[in-house]
Design a protein around this motif. Structure first.
Motif, PDB file in Angstrom:
ATOM      1  N   PRO A 270      53.215  23.330  18.879  1.00 21.09           N
ATOM      2  CA  PRO A 270      53.179  24.962  19.845  1.00 21.09           C
ATOM      3  C   PRO A 270      51.881  25.429  20.246  1.00 21.09           C
ATOM      4  O   PRO A 270      51.813  25.915  21.269  1.00 21.09           O
ATOM      5  N   GLU A 271      51.169  25.255  19.151  1.00 26.55           N
ATOM      6  CA  GLU A 271      49.755  25.420  19.802  1.00 26.55           C
ATOM      7  C   GLU A 271      49.146  24.845  21.405  1.00 26.55           C
ATOM      8  O   GLU A 271      48.968  25.250  21.857  1.00 26.55           O
ATOM      9  N   ALA A 272      49.225  23.297  21.237  1.00 26.84           N
ATOM     10  CA  ALA A 272      48.764  22.607  22.436  1.00 26.84           C
ATOM     11  C   ALA A 272      48.959  22.768  23.426  1.00 26.84           C
ATOM     12  O   ALA A 272      48.560  22.275  24.648  1.00 26.84           O
ATOM     13  N   ASN A 273      50.513  23.780  23.182  1.00 24.42           N
ATOM     14  CA  ASN A 273      50.928  24.214  24.661  1.00 24.42           C
ATOM     15  C   ASN A 273      50.336  24.812  25.776  1.00 24.42           C
ATOM     16  O   ASN A 273      50.754  25.200  26.765  1.00 24.42           O
ATOM     17  N   TRP A 274      49.430  25.014  24.646  1.00 29.32           N
ATOM     18  CA  TRP A 274      48.802  26.489  25.029  1.00 29.32           C
ATOM     19  C   TRP A 274      47.148  26.505  25.504  1.00 29.32           C
ATOM     20  O   TRP A 274      47.131  26.821  26.211  1.00 29.32           O
ATOM     21  N   ILE A 275      46.654  24.926  25.163  1.00 34.14           N
ATOM     22  CA  ILE A 275      45.253  24.685  25.179  1.00 34.14           C
ATOM     23  C   ILE A 275      45.203  24.760  26.893  1.00 34.14           C
ATOM     24  O   ILE A 275      43.969  25.479  27.534  1.00 34.14           O
ATOM     25  N   THR A 276      45.857  23.719  27.938  1.00 36.22           N
ATOM     26  CA  THR A 276      45.936  23.722  28.967  1.00 36.22           C
ATOM     27  C   THR A 276      45.554  24.783  29.918  1.00 36.22           C
ATOM     28  O   THR A 276      45.307  25.138  30.803  1.00 36.22           O
ATOM     29  N   ARG A 277      46.799  26.069  29.354  1.00 29.12           N
ATOM     30  CA  ARG A 277      46.255  26.670  29.901  1.00 29.12           C
ATOM     31  C   ARG A 277      45.966  28.040  29.557  1.00 29.12           C
ATOM     32  O   ARG A 277      46.437  29.779  30.353  1.00 29.12           O
ATOM     33  N   ALA A 278      45.224  28.066  28.920  1.00 26.32           N
ATOM     34  CA  ALA A 278      44.361  29.202  28.175  1.00 26.32           C
ATOM     35  C   ALA A 278      43.891  30.263  29.667  1.00 26.32           C
ATOM     36  O   ALA A 278      43.261  29.466  30.178  1.00 26.32           O
ATOM     37  N   PRO A 279      43.426  31.521  29.120  1.00 19.59           N
ATOM     38  CA  PRO A 279      43.402  32.500  29.780  1.00 19.59           C
ATOM     39  C   PRO A 279      42.341  33.085  30.136  1.00 19.59           C
ATOM     40  O   PRO A 279      41.652  32.942  31.508  1.00 19.59           O
ATOM     41  N   SER A 280      41.442  32.507  29.354  1.00 13.85           N
ATOM     42  CA  SER A 280      39.613  32.397  29.620  1.00 13.85           C
ATOM     43  C   SER A 280      39.067  30.936  28.432  1.00 13.85           C
ATOM     44  O   SER A 280      39.775  29.859  28.531  1.00 13.85           O
TER      45      SER A 280
ATOM     46  N   VAL B 206      43.362  23.665  16.575  1.00 17.39           N
ATOM     47  CA  VAL B 206      44.961  23.138  16.375  1.00 17.39           C
ATOM     48  C   VAL B 206      43.579  21.493  15.735  1.00 17.39           C
ATOM     49  O   VAL B 206      44.543  21.093  15.498  1.00 17.39           O
ATOM     50  N   GLN B 207      42.913  21.391  17.026  1.00 14.90           N
ATOM     51  CA  GLN B 207      41.772  20.118  16.096  1.00 14.90           C
ATOM     52  C   GLN B 207      41.957  20.825  14.205  1.00 14.90           C
ATOM     53  O   GLN B 207      42.313  19.578  13.496  1.00 14.90           O
TER      54      GLN B 207
ATOM     55  N   ALA C 246      54.486   9.628  20.041  1.00 20.45           N
ATOM     56  CA  ALA C 246      52.800   9.546  19.849  1.00 20.45           C
ATOM     57  C   ALA C 246      52.467   8.511  18.899  1.00 20.45           C
ATOM     58  O   ALA C 246      51.395   7.447  19.244  1.00 20.45           O
ATOM     59  N   HIS C 247      53.595   8.736  18.203  1.00 24.97           N
ATOM     60  CA  HIS C 247      53.317   7.493  16.706  1.00 24.97           C
ATOM     61  C   HIS C 247      53.771   5.759  17.932  1.00 24.97           C
ATOM     62  O   HIS C 247      52.801   4.481  17.478  1.00 24.97           O
TER      63      HIS C 247
ATOM     64  N   SER D 249      47.580  16.234  19.528  1.00 25.86           N
ATOM     65  CA  SER D 249      49.020  16.385  18.897  1.00 25.86           C
ATOM     66  C   SER D 249      49.312  15.426  19.667  1.00 25.86           C
ATOM     67  O   SER D 249      50.807  14.754  19.556  1.00 25.86           O
ATOM     68  N   ARG D 250      48.841  14.229  20.271  1.00 26.11           N
ATOM     69  CA  ARG D 250      49.520  13.050  21.405  1.00 26.11           C
ATOM     70  C   ARG D 250      48.606  11.964  20.796  1.00 26.11           C
ATOM     71  O   ARG D 250      48.878  10.808  21.613  1.00 26.11           O
ATOM     72  N   ALA D 251      47.465  11.976  19.731  1.00 26.67           N
ATOM     73  CA  ALA D 251      46.831  10.999  19.990  1.00 26.67           C
ATOM     74  C   ALA D 251      47.638   8.962  18.836  1.00 26.67           C
ATOM     75  O   ALA D 251      48.575  10.013  18.462  1.00 26.67           O
TER      76      ALA D 251
END
Lengths: 346, 284
Positions: free
Chosen positions: A77-87, A98-99, A314-315, B66-68
């Motif tokens: 659910p958080e990775a969902n916003w990594i690419t769109r984070a606003p700053s 997330v890491q 992913a698996h 989350s996809r690796a």
């Protein structure tokens, strides 16, 4: 050593309540049980090599693997916003968070492995839909403010739950939790900061923050598990010094924390029954929809299928990579052995 | 340890950064504000190139989290993405100082044609082998680039590079190990590694092209062409060990340094910029 652990466990009495001891304990097991009981009575730590009852082992594997799965599914659910984070600063903090969760999953799977189960088995159970993880991750993150609400409320609830687990009787679990809790408290602060920024931003940003708090409030309270009178595993876990406080006690504490902090945010909790009861010295709150909780737990939440599918794909998509790494390691080891043999012969 | 602006102490560890010691984008912004770090437009434009490469790569790599294929790779690719994002923030903050813009104004409010990333960084992740092929080229380019940039006559570029080079050293090791593993693993992984290199290799050429800007920069920058021999040697050694051949892959025409991008950049920017643009002027 692993075999001894297994054997020690297998002939041991199960949970006394569910399976009465029919055969006499071997001298070794009796000594083991006595030692285990002494460790628990002293509130000391059980270590992987110590004898432990099979039910204790099973209970820990269940709890630790569920916890690990929650970290891994909780990345989505958080990775969902990594690419769109606003700053870029927020992007960097979110990525690090997330890491961290992947890292928590790793320590927890390792802690569970000390009990004689493998990460592969746990992962297989997860992707097969046979393992549980925290139900809260089956809700969608629809706005940026959800990154704030998850940090503040979901990680906040996790901290309330997990700080007492740092003293859990099983050593590797308690020690993993010390590290996890340190990072979680950073996560909670960054979530709070996101909400604070939004609450003091434009009217739209403020509305976004309030909406996220409204949506995550009840699910985060339900993270502590069912009410005490409906929590089947709690009593035994407390007797074994794994769990230290009941679900309702922790939930009430958490509500108290939210009630204070929400004032700093200048937002409101979507519950007009939140109050401190001076007689019981406990925070009270409105009724929670446990039917919804059970529905989501049973796999009928908004994102259950999506979360599992992502983990499964992913698996599976990564299977060829893991096979390649294993094959390569094997070839390297064979070469190494051959080179050593040659050296010895020379 | 002294707390003053100690740009790029090369003895500091890349993995244990203490707050008073590491060069943070905030320090660069402060130095720019105080007028102690003011790049000329050429240096700004150069920093934009390096920053955009790192930013777009971080955006690409961030998608893996989350996809690796394995949890360890979620952590590793996440780490590399974070390092690249850190470098991007430093370079863009410094570049912005040339025009009075912040890192976020540059990242979120420039148009596609105003970006200066090379095509390689824009390429889609593909499968894990394609991502590794891209990482392998990137790390073998960025490592000597940043190492040389630590000698820049521009102290801020040198400082940013000093921090970055230690991190990219790990990226180099990570991608090298995976190229060897995938090439020497199974028939399937070898096939995929070859396909990944075929996809990515054509975009290596653009990285080593000089132009008027790099000529004008002189000792402040690093002439891209000066890195080519080392790149050929270092990639060549690994490819030889892995028995992989890239000689037949043709080089593609680039153009990213002058705002001519691949079709892939637009969607990357659309996703990255959407929320910031929905609330222009808002703080986060």
């Amino acid at each position: 050593m692993a075999r001894n652990m297994q054997q020690g466990g297998r002939s041991a009495p199960r949970n006394a309540a569910e399976a009465p001891v029919v055969e006499a304990l071997s001298a070794e097991d009796a000594a083991g049980l006595e030692n285990f009981d002494r460790i628990i009575a002293k509130d000391s730590r059980v270590e992987p090599r110590d004898w432990m009852p099979e039910a204790y082992r099973r209970s820990l594997v269940r709890q630790i693997s569920q916890h690990a799965h929650s970290e891994i599914i909780g990345m989505q659910p958080e990775a969902n916003w990594i690419t769109r984070a606003p700053s870029l600063k927020r992007k960097s903090i979110l990525m690090a968070k997330v890491q961290d969760e992947a890292g928590h999953g790793l320590y927890l799977y390792s802690a569970a492995e000390t009990l004689g189960t493998t990460r592969d088995d746990m992962m297989d159970a997860l992707v097969a839909g046979k393992a549980r993880y925290s139900s809260i991750f089956n809700y969608p993150t629809v706005t940026w403010a959800d990154m704030g609400a998850i940090g503040w409320m979901v990680d906040g609830a996790a901290i309330c739950n997990q700080v007492p687990l740092c003293r859990a009787s099983y050593g590797p679990y308690g020690r993993a939790m010390v590290r996890v809790c340190k990072e979680e408290s950073f996560h909670q602060r960054q979530g709070f900061e996101i909400l604070l920024e939004l609450a003091n931003g434009t009217p739209e940003q403020r509305a976004m923050a309030q909406d996220a708090v409204n949506r995550w409030y009840a699910p985060s309270l339900m993270m502590f598990g069912p009410p005490d009178d409906d929590s089947p595993n709690s009593k035994q876990s407390m007797a074994w010094n794994i769990k230290r406080f009941s679900n309702d006690e922790l939930r009430s504490r958490f509500v108290g924390m939210l009630a204070e902090q929400v004032k700093v945010l200048g937002l409101e909790l979507p519950d007009d029954q939140v109050r401190f009861d001076a007689d019981t010295k406990k925070w009270e709150y409105g009724p929670l929809d446990w039917e919804e909780f059970k529905e989501v737990l049973a796999g009928r939440g908004p994102c259950n299928a999506q979360r599992l599918e992502r983990r499964r794909s992913a698996h599976e998509d990564g299977a060829w990579v893991r096979e390649a790494a294993a094959a390569y390691a094997e070839k390297q080891a064979a070469q190494h052995t051959a080179a050593n043999a040659q050296k010895a012969a020379a | 340890m002294n707390q003053q602006t100690n740009f790029g102490d090369s003895s500091a560890s890349a993995t244990r950064i203490t707050p008073g010691f590491a060069l943070r984008p905030e320090d660069i912004a402060l130095a720019a504000e105080q007028g102690t770090a003011k790049p000329g437009e050429d240096v700004g434009e150069y920093a934009l190139r390096l920053g955009d490469d790192a930013l777009i790569l971080a955006q690409r790599l961030g998608h893996w989290i989350s996809r690796a294929p394995e949890l360890e790779e979620d952590v590793a690719l996440g780490n590399i993405a974070l390092d690249q994002l850190g470098h991007a923030r430093s370079f863009l903050t410094y570049a912005g100082a040339a025009w009075g813009k912040t890192e976020d104004e540059l990242a979120y409010f420039r148009r596609e044609s105003e970006f200066r990333s090379a095509h390689l960084f824009e390429q889609p992740n593909g499968d894990f082998a394609a991502t590794i092929a891209r990482q392998f080229i990137v790390a073998n380019y960025q490592f000597p680039l940043y190492r040389e940039l630590t000698k820049s006559s521009d102290p801020m570029l040198a400082a940013i590079a000093a921090k970055a080079v230690k991190e990219v050293d790990y990226h180099l090791d990570h991608s090298t190990q995976w190229v060897l593993r995938l090439a020497g693993g199974t028939a399937e992984s070898r096939r995929r590694m070859e396909a990944g290199l075929k996809l990515m290799w054509p975009f290596a050429g653009e990285l080593f092209e000089d132009d008027e800007l790099t000529a004008r920069l002189g000792g402040a920058g690093v002439a891209p062409s000066s890195l080519k021999d080392e790149f050929d040697r270092s990639t060549g050694a690994v490819l030889a060990e892995a028995e992989l051949d890239v000689a037949g892959h043709p080089m593609a025409t680039g153009g990213g340094r002058h705002g001519h991008h691949s079709e892939y950049l637009g969607p990357v920017l659309a996703e990255m910029q959407v929320l910031a643009r929905e609330f222009p002027g808002a703080g986060w």
